[in-house]
Design a protein around this motif. Structure first.
Motif, PDB file in Angstrom:
ATOM      1  N   SER A 150       0.791  -1.244   0.000  1.00  0.00           N
ATOM      2  CA  SER A 150       0.000   0.000   0.000  1.00  0.00           C
ATOM      3  C   SER A 150       0.816   1.282   0.000  1.00  0.00           C
ATOM      4  O   SER A 150       0.656   2.147   0.875  1.00  0.00           O
ATOM      5  CB  SER A 150      -0.924  -0.013   1.208  1.00  0.00           C
ATOM      6  OG  SER A 150      -1.622  -1.216   1.239  1.00  0.00           O
ATOM      7  N   TYR A 151       1.692   1.381  -0.955  1.00  0.00           N
ATOM      8  CA  TYR A 151       2.520   2.582  -1.122  1.00  0.00           C
ATOM      9  C   TYR A 151       2.599   2.883  -2.612  1.00  0.00           C
ATOM     10  O   TYR A 151       2.230   2.037  -3.432  1.00  0.00           O
ATOM     11  CB  TYR A 151       3.925   2.335  -0.537  1.00  0.00           C
ATOM     12  CG  TYR A 151       3.853   2.188   0.963  1.00  0.00           C
ATOM     13  CD1 TYR A 151       3.910   3.298   1.786  1.00  0.00           C
ATOM     14  CD2 TYR A 151       3.649   0.943   1.544  1.00  0.00           C
ATOM     15  CE1 TYR A 151       3.783   3.179   3.162  1.00  0.00           C
ATOM     16  CE2 TYR A 151       3.516   0.813   2.920  1.00  0.00           C
ATOM     17  CZ  TYR A 151       3.582   1.939   3.719  1.00  0.00           C
ATOM     18  OH  TYR A 151       3.436   1.812   5.068  1.00  0.00           O
ATOM     19  N   PRO A 152       3.072   4.065  -2.984  1.00  0.00           N
ATOM     20  CA  PRO A 152       3.112   4.385  -4.422  1.00  0.00           C
ATOM     21  C   PRO A 152       4.102   3.504  -5.193  1.00  0.00           C
ATOM     22  O   PRO A 152       5.304   3.569  -4.955  1.00  0.00           O
ATOM     23  CB  PRO A 152       3.562   5.853  -4.448  1.00  0.00           C
ATOM     24  CG  PRO A 152       3.321   6.372  -3.065  1.00  0.00           C
ATOM     25  CD  PRO A 152       3.476   5.207  -2.150  1.00  0.00           C
ATOM     26  N   LYS A 168       2.904   7.851   4.255  1.00  0.00           N
ATOM     27  CA  LYS A 168       2.547   7.415   5.622  1.00  0.00           C
ATOM     28  C   LYS A 168       3.750   7.360   6.552  1.00  0.00           C
ATOM     29  O   LYS A 168       3.858   6.483   7.395  1.00  0.00           O
ATOM     30  CB  LYS A 168       1.845   6.050   5.582  1.00  0.00           C
ATOM     31  CG  LYS A 168       0.489   6.091   4.921  1.00  0.00           C
ATOM     32  CD  LYS A 168      -0.184   4.740   4.870  1.00  0.00           C
ATOM     33  CE  LYS A 168       0.298   3.880   3.750  1.00  0.00           C
ATOM     34  NZ  LYS A 168      -0.655   2.913   3.224  1.00  0.00           N
ATOM     35  N   TYR A 299       2.013  14.865  -0.160  1.00  0.00           N
ATOM     36  CA  TYR A 299       0.776  14.249   0.349  1.00  0.00           C
ATOM     37  C   TYR A 299       0.001  15.154   1.331  1.00  0.00           C
ATOM     38  O   TYR A 299      -0.397  14.729   2.411  1.00  0.00           O
ATOM     39  CB  TYR A 299       1.084  12.858   0.963  1.00  0.00           C
ATOM     40  CG  TYR A 299       1.147  11.803  -0.124  1.00  0.00           C
ATOM     41  CD1 TYR A 299       2.054  11.934  -1.165  1.00  0.00           C
ATOM     42  CD2 TYR A 299       0.286  10.724  -0.133  1.00  0.00           C
ATOM     43  CE1 TYR A 299       2.096  11.007  -2.196  1.00  0.00           C
ATOM     44  CE2 TYR A 299       0.321   9.789  -1.162  1.00  0.00           C
ATOM     45  CZ  TYR A 299       1.231   9.937  -2.180  1.00  0.00           C
ATOM     46  OH  TYR A 299       1.270   9.033  -3.204  1.00  0.00           O
ATOM     47  N   GLU A 302      -3.591  13.874   2.131  1.00  0.00           N
ATOM     48  CA  GLU A 302      -3.537  12.735   3.058  1.00  0.00           C
ATOM     49  C   GLU A 302      -3.294  13.228   4.485  1.00  0.00           C
ATOM     50  O   GLU A 302      -3.881  12.718   5.446  1.00  0.00           O
ATOM     51  CB  GLU A 302      -2.419  11.776   2.635  1.00  0.00           C
ATOM     52  CG  GLU A 302      -2.233  10.616   3.608  1.00  0.00           C
ATOM     53  CD  GLU A 302      -1.439   9.472   3.010  1.00  0.00           C
ATOM     54  OE1 GLU A 302      -2.058   8.582   2.421  1.00  0.00           O
ATOM     55  OE2 GLU A 302      -0.195   9.470   3.119  1.00  0.00           O
TER      56      GLU A 302
HETATM   57  C1  BGC Z   1      -0.353   5.376  -0.157  1.00  0.00           C
HETATM   58  C2  BGC Z   1      -1.324   4.718  -1.095  1.00  0.00           C
HETATM   59  C3  BGC Z   1      -2.302   3.881  -0.303  1.00  0.00           C
HETATM   60  C4  BGC Z   1      -2.953   4.703   0.800  1.00  0.00           C
HETATM   61  C5  BGC Z   1      -3.910   3.906   1.654  1.00  0.00           C
HETATM   62  C6  BGC Z   1      -1.100   6.131   0.921  1.00  0.00           C
HETATM   63  O1  BGC Z   1      -0.189   6.674   1.831  1.00  0.00           O
HETATM   64  O2  BGC Z   1       0.496   6.254  -0.860  1.00  0.00           O
HETATM   65  O3  BGC Z   1      -0.651   3.922  -2.042  1.00  0.00           O
HETATM   66  O4  BGC Z   1      -3.280   3.393  -1.168  1.00  0.00           O
HETATM   67  O5  BGC Z   1      -1.959   5.264   1.626  1.00  0.00           O
HETATM   68  O6  BGC Z   1      -3.287   2.871   2.306  1.00  0.00           O
END
Ligand code: BGC
Length: 467
Positions: A150-152, A168, A299, A302
């Motif tokens: 779950s990262y880019p 994150k 981000y 986020e």
């Molecule tokens: C990541 C995404 C991920 C999202 C949810 C983000 O920090 O970059 O790739 O889908 O968190 O987990």
């Protein structure tokens, strides 16, 4: 830093904070426009905040069959599971699964440490499967692996990709530029003991996925199953991190030129957390959170909506209230303790206040904040509510932007498959998102269902491995 709050005048301080945390409809509409513009640019391959990553994945057909191994490496937990799919859209069966929290040390040291943990969890699960098989002897071979990372990750094809950024607050910098599957297989090979009945050497990298992609895949799988006209073409995560994926016609992904891709449609990972614009209601507190983060300027969206950051925003406000003598009689000892305030505390506090004040006090006591007077409790609650409500409004505006991107007049019905601790567990979060969608879209908001579908990152990966 000069304070923006008055000294010893809470009502006035609260008014200022409230004003900062409003997100009026006109601004939401601007945000939707800006958000969509970035999506267009990302698809065209011109410079954009959104990576709009082609994933090489279509939606499942429902006929996926057999056993697969699914790995879900999120921002907080690691899950590994063996899933059985029986075709004909039958409900996927989790044969075995394990879940554990990843410590900051495991995640932040380096790639080798992190992937050694993942490899050991896989090995443990396969050993358990051997035991289970001795009893039942009816579990088929395990070959395909679906890996939710779950990262880019910029995808090279459906089962390989390159980590292009760390979100994150993940700190293991040597992950950058590496392929998660390659790291995983290196770690599996390095294990001292190999499994026998389910040999690690039989495992094959079948699908590498973002969690929003697996959420969409699982949502679509379930919707195919239902007699429903609410199609699922959008999946999202609102948890430790924040992001969405959507299904597009391949020819709408202008930058995607590969002729061999066999399907007419493809899922695109937006990496939506990286949005930033004047229309985003950022405050001085968001600025402080950003400046203290591992990657300032990165981000920004986020950092306003995801669980990893909501506690930090709240902590900054509370600290500022203490320093300006609006809370806890300016007691500076409490400031340090407030730093440990997380989104989980916020969520539990809102679940228990005002109904169960004792529980709410206990929570603060665990952080070393005690005694807490009625008025102080009420102030903390007021602040957490402002922060979480704004987060829900922003999340709703981004959902509106994505739905309108694929259906500008809202002529169809849409299910948005959503997972993540904030969406799933934060009291009132979903309701606030729905209210915002109504404000923005009027009755047309009825065309949008927000559906909490948990386990997408695991089961969706198992389905994708068989697609
Ligand atoms: C990541 C995404 C991920 C999202 C949810 C983000 O920090 O970059 O790739 O889908 O968190 O987990």
């Amino acid at each position: 830093m000069k304070s923006i709050l008055p000294t010893g005048n809470y009502p006035e301080a609260l008014e200022i904070i409230k004003n900062l945390f409003t997100f009026p409809r006109e601004k939401m509409e601007l945000m939707i426009r800006d958000f969509q513009e970035e999506m267009h640019k990302g698809l065209a391959g011109t410079e954009s905040q959104f990576k709009m990553i082609p994933t090489y994945m279509p939606l499942p057909t429902g006929n996926e069959k057999g056993y697969s191994l699914a790995i879900d490496m999120g921002g907080t937990n690691l899950r590994v599971m063996i899933v059985k799919l029986s075709g004909k859209q039958a409900t996927p069966e989790i044969i075995l699964s394990s879940k554990r929290e990843l410590s900051r040390r495991e995640m932040d040291t380096d790639a080798q440490t992190l992937f050694a943990v993942i490899a050991r969890e896989i090995q443990k699960l396969l050993l358990q499967l051997e035991l289970l098989n001795r009893k039942n002897n009816n579990i088929g071979s395990i070959e395909e692996v679906g890996f939710t990372f779950s990262y880019p990750v910029k995808m090279v094809n459906r089962n390989s990709g390159i980590i292009v950024a760390l979100s994150k607050e993940l700190a293991a910098k040597d992950l950058l530029g590496q392929d998660p599957f390659v790291l995983l297989f290196q770690a599996l090979t390095a294990l001292p003991v190999q499994t026998q009945l389910y040999p690690l050497s039989a495992l094959k990298a079948a699908a590498l996925l973002n969690d929003t992609v697996t959420e969409l895949i699982y949502g679509a799988y379930l919707k195919n199953n239902e007699d429903s006209d609410y199609q699922c073409r959008i999946g999202g995560i609102i948890g430790t991190g924040y992001n969405f994926a959507l299904l597009l016609d391949t020819n709408a992904i202008l930058k995607f030129k590969e002729a061999e891709y066999p399907s007419r449609q493809m899922i695109v990972n937006i990496e939506a957390g990286n949005f930033d614009a004047a229309s985003l209601p950022k405050t001085i507190f968001d600025q402080w959170v950003d400046q203290k983060s591992l990657k300032p300027g990165f981000y920004r969206l986020e950092k306003m909506v995801a669980g990893n950051y909501l506690g930090r925003i709240t902590a900054w406000i509370l600290k500022e209230l203490i320093q300006t003598d609006n809370l806890f009689n300016a007691n500076s000892d409490i400031i340090e303790k407030i730093n440990n305030f997380t989104c989980v505390h916020m969520s539990l506090l809102e679940a228990n206040y005002p109904g169960n004040q004792e529980k709410a006090r206990e929570l603060l006591k665990e952080l070393g904040i005690s005694p807490v007077m009625d008025e102080e409790l009420s102030i903390i609650h007021e602040i957490t509510t402002l922060v979480s409500t704004r987060a829900a409004y922003i999340a709703a505006a981004s959902v509106a932007a994505i739905v309108l991107f694929i259906d500008p007049k809202l002529e169809q019905k849409h299910t948005i498959a959503l997972d993540g601790s904030v969406f799933g567990k934060y009291p009132g979060y979903k309701a606030k998102m729905l209210v915002t969608l109504h404000q923005l879209l009027g009755n047309k908001a009825e065309q949008i269902k927000l559906e909490y579908i948990s386990d997408g990152s695991g089961i969706g990966a198992a389905i994708a491995a068989k697609c």
